[in-house]
Design an enzyme around this catalytic site. Structure first.
Site: not given
Lengths: 351, 351
Positions: B37, B129, B138, B287
């Site tokens: 990505d 990230e 999550e 993504h």
């Protein structure tokens, strides 16, 4: 690149922890996928209508009926009564389909485990679409065997009547290009050299059986039959261990990457034009694609290189719906490679 | 059709039942997907190099370092020391990457849970990230908050420094065409009428949050900000419940199908040309795609139709990495629709 692996399927017929799964979106997409696979569904339709002489006024059992389409085909082909057994909640939809199509007099949808079902009579025909990836993954074959032993009349008919598992060495440069070279390209793309991840990436890729469509150009030698099941005779013990010794001669110079497994199921041939359901790379694609066993490293082979070894498949001890596969292989009498593959829970989830 | 939903990601940083998962193929593909990505990775790279004045000879902590690429960017941008914390086995690969790039003096890779880590010093910068689907699915944000509270020096820098979650009503006829009409087509395709499955299919589709790319043409009204987090200030409590009251006016005549959620993260703007990382349908695809909440039924809206209601997001009680989303909505003061959505385990699995 993940798109290659998008076709997953699930028809677990037990409850418990899978209950919520059955009620989820995945539940409907798996039926979309199976119905959307027109090689599968049309071959069953053709096979069922081809057997109309055996179905006319007969009693049929559909093991794992899903949305009920095979039961409808049987009823349309003349069956007097169809018992459609389906454990998951999709059975409620199958009931509606049966009503909508005016087949309520012929088809009885029963929502229960096959093993818990009570049938008021023996049946003339058992129809089932029980095949999983590698034929045996997550397969319902043992339920079909149980159904046959309990309810099929002597001389009764199994649809399909036989299954065959095939096996061939493959080259698949795509995996190298897409999955392995990726790590070599990182330096150019982001200025960080990540080529050292390559061996890890390669071994990660090859730990699992991979479900992917290959084509006949990927096949490196004449396919071999691993095992064949006569559905009238196959026993529970027969599916506990599948073993095959192989010796292939390579077609030519290629990067030997691993092996592909696929299966055919056969239907009674009342009609010589009858086609069986094949998931071969030589035939049109199905949602089963092929199941691939990659080696850790590719091996350059030449014309008539000898690929020798053994293949073993067995249901996983912890969960009989999962598969363990063991492979030993040597090329031209060189060092033997041993690899184990696992096909577990993640193949149950839809992409 | 399943291909639309193929981008899944997982970076669970706990062990236990996920241990085998981390060691699987999925583990490598998730890193392929994140590195592949380039909107994501290049924006981070640009943002990090854009902060070179803040990084020069400074100490950095990378939370959830993965393959170590962000740590490498920080070291390349002049950081004196980078602590790269990564719980999964990919940490071993990150170590190799660090060595291969001659950055061993600058980067210390530590394989442990962030919560278990011991750092010998406070840090000037935290890079991470941490964003999941819907921003919070999550997500590792709570680990980033813990890291900040333990180790960030007063006046230190967070990269990214802020995050914003957006929300807009959408029309998406594709879902109708692909997922719903499918069941209407069965009669023509196989001679069995399955149109009765349509309501079940529609409600199954809309039970889960769906991850899919839409485009700006699908957006039915001006997007609204649901919540904004200042990474220097956000608390654990702030992410336990996100609530938003909304009132949208429809752009025109359309089939209102549901809502889309997406997020931006912001980096410090030392450079006016600095672009933030956006997962908006108005920006190039990432993504993360968009997260869609479909209603059970589409509603025809006209110019300036009022869509009013509330949105609630909270981590699942049983597993804080999963998400529960509640939506209430009415159109032009009509009956209120209540729907709950769940984003659970299946989004952890790669397709």
């Amino acid at each position: 690149m993940a798109g290659e692996f998008k076709a997953k399927r699930s028809r677990l017929s037990n409850g418990g922890s899978d209950k919520s799964y059955f009620e989820s979106y995945a539940d409907i997409t798996v039926h979309e996928e199976m119905l959307g696979d027109d090689v599968r569904t049309n071959t069953y339709k053709k096979a069922i209508f081809n057997c109309y002489q055996s179905l006319k006024d007969k009693v049929v059992l559909d093991v794992g009926a899903g949305t009920g389409i095979l039961s409808c085909f049987c009823a349309q082909a003349g069956a007097k009564k169809v018992y459609a057994i389906e454990a998951s909640n999709i059975a409620k939809q199958a009931k509606k389909v049966v009503e909508l199509n005016g087949l309520s007099d012929q088809i009885v949808v029963m929502q229960c485990l096959l093993e818990d079902a009570f049938l008021p009579e023996k049946v003339d025909v058992i129809v089932s679409e029980w095949m999983g990836y590698c034929l045996l993954y997550e397969s319902m074959l043992s339920s079909v065997i149980t159904a046959r032993d309990r309810w099929l009349k002597p001389g009764g008919l199994m649809l399909p009547s036989a299954a065959a598992l095939y096996f061939a060495p493959i080259c698949d440069d795509e995996i190298t290009v897409e999955k392995v070279n990726f790590w070599n390209d990182m330096e150019e793309v982001y200025g960080v050299d990540m080529s050292c991840i390559l061996p890890f990436a390669r071994s990660s890729i090859s730990k699992d059986v991979m479900v992917k469509t290959i084509s006949c150009e990927n096949v490196l030698s004449h396919p071999q039959l691993v095992v064949q099941f006569d559905l009238l005779k196959v026993s529970h013990a027969d599916v506990q261990l599948v073993q095959h010794k192989f010796k292939f001669n390579s077609f030519g110079i290629a990067d030997f990457q691993g092996f592909a497994l696929w299966f055919d199921v056969l239907f009674p041939a009342h009609d010589v034009a009858m086609s069986n359901l094949s998931t071969s790379p030589y035939k049109p694609e199905t949602h089963w694609k092929q199941s691939l066993l990659y080696l850790n490293n590719e091996v350059q082979v030449v014309q008539d290189s000898q690929l020798e070894g053994t293949l073993e498949m067995r249901p996983c001890k912890d969960n009989h719906r999962f598969l363990n596969i063991k492979l030993t292989c040597s090329v031209d009498g060189g060092g033997e490679v041993n690899k184990s593959y696992f096909m577990g829970r993640k193949y149950l989830y839809m992409s």
